[in-house]
Design an enzyme around this catalytic site. Structure first.
Site, mmCIF file in Angstrom:
data_model
loop_
_atom_site.group_PDB
_atom_site.id
_atom_site.type_symbol
_atom_site.label_atom_id
_atom_site.label_comp_id
_atom_site.label_asym_id
_atom_site.label_seq_id
_atom_site.Cartn_x
_atom_site.Cartn_y
_atom_site.Cartn_z
ATOM 1 N N LYS A 116 0.851 -1.138 -0.018
ATOM 2 C CA LYS A 116 0.110 -0.076 0.034
ATOM 3 C C LYS A 116 0.837 1.242 0.148
ATOM 4 O O LYS A 116 0.616 2.287 -0.701
ATOM 5 C CB LYS A 116 -0.811 -0.132 1.419
ATOM 6 C CG LYS A 116 -1.895 -1.242 1.342
ATOM 7 C CD LYS A 116 -2.609 -1.642 0.093
ATOM 8 C CE LYS A 116 -2.759 -2.996 0.042
ATOM 9 N NZ LYS A 116 -2.943 -3.538 -1.294
ATOM 10 N N GLU A 200 -3.276 7.541 7.706
ATOM 11 C CA GLU A 200 -3.915 8.245 6.612
ATOM 12 C C GLU A 200 -4.576 9.011 7.776
ATOM 13 O O GLU A 200 -5.404 8.631 8.407
ATOM 14 C CB GLU A 200 -4.674 7.306 5.595
ATOM 15 C CG GLU A 200 -3.980 6.717 4.574
ATOM 16 C CD GLU A 200 -4.938 6.040 3.810
ATOM 17 O OE1 GLU A 200 -6.111 5.932 3.921
ATOM 18 O OE2 GLU A 200 -4.286 5.203 2.799
ATOM 19 N N HIS A 235 -16.090 -4.870 5.578
ATOM 20 C CA HIS A 235 -15.168 -4.764 4.655
ATOM 21 C C HIS A 235 -15.328 -5.870 3.408
ATOM 22 O O HIS A 235 -14.628 -5.983 2.475
ATOM 23 C CB HIS A 235 -13.964 -4.751 4.986
ATOM 24 C CG HIS A 235 -13.336 -3.404 5.982
ATOM 25 N ND1 HIS A 235 -14.004 -2.300 5.708
ATOM 26 C CD2 HIS A 235 -13.016 -3.692 7.190
ATOM 27 C CE1 HIS A 235 -13.487 -1.718 7.018
ATOM 28 N NE2 HIS A 235 -13.147 -2.431 7.885
ATOM 29 N N ARG A 293 -5.894 -7.691 -9.866
ATOM 30 C CA ARG A 293 -6.772 -8.870 -10.619
ATOM 31 C C ARG A 293 -8.018 -8.462 -11.236
ATOM 32 O O ARG A 293 -8.564 -7.411 -10.958
ATOM 33 C CB ARG A 293 -6.762 -9.738 -9.392
ATOM 34 C CG ARG A 293 -7.739 -8.905 -8.206
ATOM 35 C CD ARG A 293 -8.460 -9.873 -7.305
ATOM 36 N NE ARG A 293 -9.257 -9.137 -6.296
ATOM 37 C CZ ARG A 293 -9.271 -8.126 -5.613
ATOM 38 N NH1 ARG A 293 -8.137 -8.011 -4.988
ATOM 39 N NH2 ARG A 293 -10.376 -7.840 -4.914
#
Ligand code: MV4
Length: 523
Positions: A116, A200, A235, A293
Site C-alpha cells: 500500500k 492516513e 469490508h 486482478r
C-alpha cells in the site's frame, strides 16, 4: 492464441473463466481439491487434476502442484481468477519460470502495487491525489503520534501489506493511539507476516468508487468507468453497481484519467482496478489502493460496456492488442449485482454450509447469474460461501432495480440458508432506491430495520379474541403450505409419483395444525 488454459481456482469464477475459454475455442483445464471432485467447475472443463486435500493451504494455494498440473496437461497459460494466488507475485514468477504465461500483470507490477505504501508513492508520482498521510511505514509509536498530530484526528492506521480493511484501525484521539498502534502492528504481523503500519487521515462516511482499467502489451492503457461499491459489510462488498448513482461524465473522466495515469506509471498490463474514496459532499476523490486482478464485481462493467473482460484478459495475455480503444468505450444503462452467500442473515451472517437440495435460478430480460453450484451440490465449510452473483441490467437504475427485485423473488435455494431474503429487503429500502449510498449504509439499514421490527411486534395479550383466532388460522395455513412445499420437493427429488396421495394426508394435518395453533394462542 492458446490451445489450453489451466484455471487455478474454483467456484463461480472458475466457471466464468471456463466459459470465456470456450467462447475463444480454448480448452479449459480444471484443478480441484478432494472436496471439489464433483464441483461444477470440474464438470465444465475438458480435463481436471486433483491438487490435494480440502483446506486451501493444501490445494488451491499449492503453487508447486498447480504448476505441475499445468505442465502435465500441456496448458500454455494459467488464469488465477480472484482470491487464492491471484495477487501472489511469487506465484506469477513461478508460472513465468516454468515457461508458462500468467494471465495477469507482471510480478514486478504486482509487487509495486501490492504494497500500500509503494502504491501510494506510484499514485503521487502519477499526479493523483492520495488520501493525506504517509508514504513510508511508521517507525515507532512516537513517529505515529507526531504524524497523527500533523494530519489531525481522526486518523486510520493501516497495514502496508494489507488491503480490504484487514489490520485497519480508526483512531479518534491521541488517547486511543498507543493501543491501536500496538494491536494494528501485531494484527498485521499475524495476518501478513509483515508488521509495517502507515497512517492516513480518516475520510468520514466516504463512498467507495473504483475504476476498471485495462492495459495491453502494445502501450494501450484505458479505463471502463466506475463501479460503486459503497454497500459493504465488514469490508466485504455486498452490492455493486455501474454507474455510480452519483456519477456524472466529468467525475468519471477525471477519475478514469487518474486511474490510467497510475496504471501507466506502474507498467501495468491486463485487467486491474484502482480504488478511490470519494467525499460525498465535495466529490473530491482520493486514491486508496489498487487490486491487481479481475474483480468479483466485473460483470456490472461488462453489462454496461458490453465488453467481455475475461476474454480480453486472455487475448491480451496471448500478446494481442486490446480489441477496443478508449473512444469505443461507452456506458449504456445501469447494472446492479448482489453477492448471494450461503450465510444466515438472521444470525449475524454466519456461514450456512450444507447440501443444496433445490435450485431455481432466475432468468428473463437482462438478468445475469454467475453461479458456481448446481442442485445437489454441497456448500463446503472450507471455502468462501458465495454461491452466485445475481446481476440485473436496465436502461435506468430504476428499471434495473425492478428487474433485480423480480429476479430475487424468483430465486429459490433449498436446503441451506442464503442472503437472498436480506437482498429482497434492500431492494425495497428507500435509501437504496434513492441511491443514498455511502460506507455507513449497511449499519443504518440494520438500525432502521431493528426499529421497525420493534414497532411491528405486538404482545399477543393485547389482541382481542377474534383477531387471535384469525392469526392462528393464518399461521396454520402458512405452516401447512411450507410443510407441503417441502413434502413435494422431497417427493420430486426422490422421483416419487405418489404426490397426490400426500395431499389427502396433508389436509388432516392442516386441521390439526389449526387446532393446535388456536389452542396455543388461548393458553
Ligand atoms: C479508509 C476510510 C476512511 N479514511 N481510509 C475499508 C476497506 C479498505 N479498502 C479501506 N477502507 C476504508 N479506508 C481512510 N483514510 C474508510 C474505509 C472504510 C470503508 C471503505 C469502503 C467501503 C466500506 C468501508 C467501511 C468502513 C471503512
Amino acid at each position: 492464441m492458446f490451445r489450453k488454459i489451466l484455471i487455478a481456482n474454483r467456484g463461480e469464477i472458475a466457471v466464468r473463466v471456463a466459459r470465456a475459454c470456450r467462447d475463444l475455442g480454448v480448452a479449459p483445464v480444471a484443478v480441484f481439491s478432494e472436496a471439489d471432485a464433483a464441483a461444477l467447475h470440474v464438470r465444465l472443463c475438458d480435463e481436471a487434476y486433483e491438487i490435494g486435500a480440502a483446506p486451501s493451504i493444501e490445494s488451491y494455494l499449492r503453487i508447486d502442484r498447480i504448476i505441475d498440473a499445468a505442465m502435465r496437461s500441456g496448458a500454455e497459460a494459467i488464469h488465477p481468477g480472484y482470491g487464492f494466488l491471484a495477487e501472489n507475485a511469487d506465484f506469477a514468477r513461478a508460472v513465468r519460470d516454468a515457461g508458462l504465461i500468467f494471465i495477469g500483470p507482471s510480478p514486478e507490477a504486482m509487487e509495486l502495487m501490492g504494497s500500500k505504501t509503494s502504491a501510494r508513492r506510484v499514485a503521487i508520482e502519477a499526479g493523483a491525489t492520495v488520501v493525506p498521510g504517509t508514504t513510508e511505514p511508521l517507525k515507532s509509536y512516537e513517529d505515529a503520534r507526531d504524524t497523527a498530530q500533523r494530519f489531525g484526528y481522526p486518523v486510520m492506521l493501516k497495514a502496508s501489506a494489507g488491503g480490504g480493511g484487514k489490520g485497519m484501525r480508526l483512531v479518534q484521539s491521541e488517547d486511543e493511539l498507543r493501543s491501536a498502534f500496538e494491536t494494528a502492528q501485531s494484527e498485521a504481523a499475524a495476518a501478513f507476516g509483515n508488521a509495517e503500519i502507515y497512517l492516513e487521515k480518516a475520510i468520514e462516511r466516504p463512498r467507495h468508487i473504483e475504476i476498471q482499467i485495462f492495459a495491453d502489451t502494445h502501450g494501450n492503457t484505458l479505463h471502463l468507468g466506475e463501479r460503486e461499491c459503497s454497500i459493504q459489510r465488514r469490508h466485504q462488498k455486498v452490492i455493486e453497481e455501474c454507474p455510480s448513482p452519483i456519477n456524472d461524465p466529468d467525475l468519471r473522466a477525471r477519475m478514469g484519467e487518474a486511474a490510467v495515469k497510475i496504471a501507466r506509471r506502474a507498467n501495468y498490463t491486463g485487467a486491474g482496478t484502482i480504488e478511490f474514496l470519494v467525499a460525498d459532499a465535495t466529490r473530491d476523490f482520493y486514491f486508496l489502493e489498487m487490486n491487481t486482478r479481475l474483480q468479483v464485481e466485473h460483470p456490472v462493467t461488462e453489462l454496461v460496456t458490453g465488453f467481455d473482460l475475461v476474454r480480453e484478459q486472455i487475448t491480451v495475455a496471448a500478446g494481442a492488442p486490446l480489441s477496443f480503444a478508449q473512444a469505443d468505450v461507452a456506458w449504456r444503462g445501469h447494472a446492479i449485482e448482489c453477492r448471494v452467500y450461503a450465510e444466515d442473515p438472521d444470525n449475524n451472517f454466519l456461514p450456512a454450509p450444507g447440501k443444496i437440495n433445490f435450485l431455481r435460478v432466475p432468468a428473463g430480460a437482462a438478468i445475469r447469474d454467475d453461479g458456481g453450484v448446481e442442485e445437489g451440490a454441497e456448500v463446503s465449510i472450507y471455502y468462501d460461501p458465495m454461491i452466485s452473483k445475481l446481476a440485473a441490467w436496465g436502461r435506468t437504475r430504476a428499471e434495473a432495480i425492478d428487474r433485480l427485485r423480480r429476479a430475487l423473488d424468483e430465486y429459490t435455494v433449498g436446503g441451506i440458508k442464503t442472503t437472498l431474503p436480506f437482498f429482497r429487503e434492500i431492494v425495497r429500502d428507500a435509501d437504496f432506491i434513492e441511491g443514498r449510498l455511502d460506507t455507513g449504509f449497511i449499519e443504518r439499514f440494520f438500525a432502521r430495520r431493528n426499529e421497525q421490527h420493534k414497532s411491528n411486534v405486538t404482545d399477543i395479550a393485547d389482541v382481542d379474541e377474534e383477531r387471535r383466532r384469525d392469526m392462528a388460522i393464518i399461521a396454520a395455513a402458512l405452516d401447512y403450505t411450507s410443510a407441503r412445499q417441502n413434502t413435494l420437493t422431497i417427493a420430486a427429488t426422490q422421483g416419487d409419483a405418489s404426490v397426490s396421495s400426500v395431499q389427502s394426508h396433508e389436509e388432516s394435518r392442516w386441521r390439526l395444525a389449526g387446532r393446535a395453533a388456536l389452542h396455543n394462542s388461548r393458553s
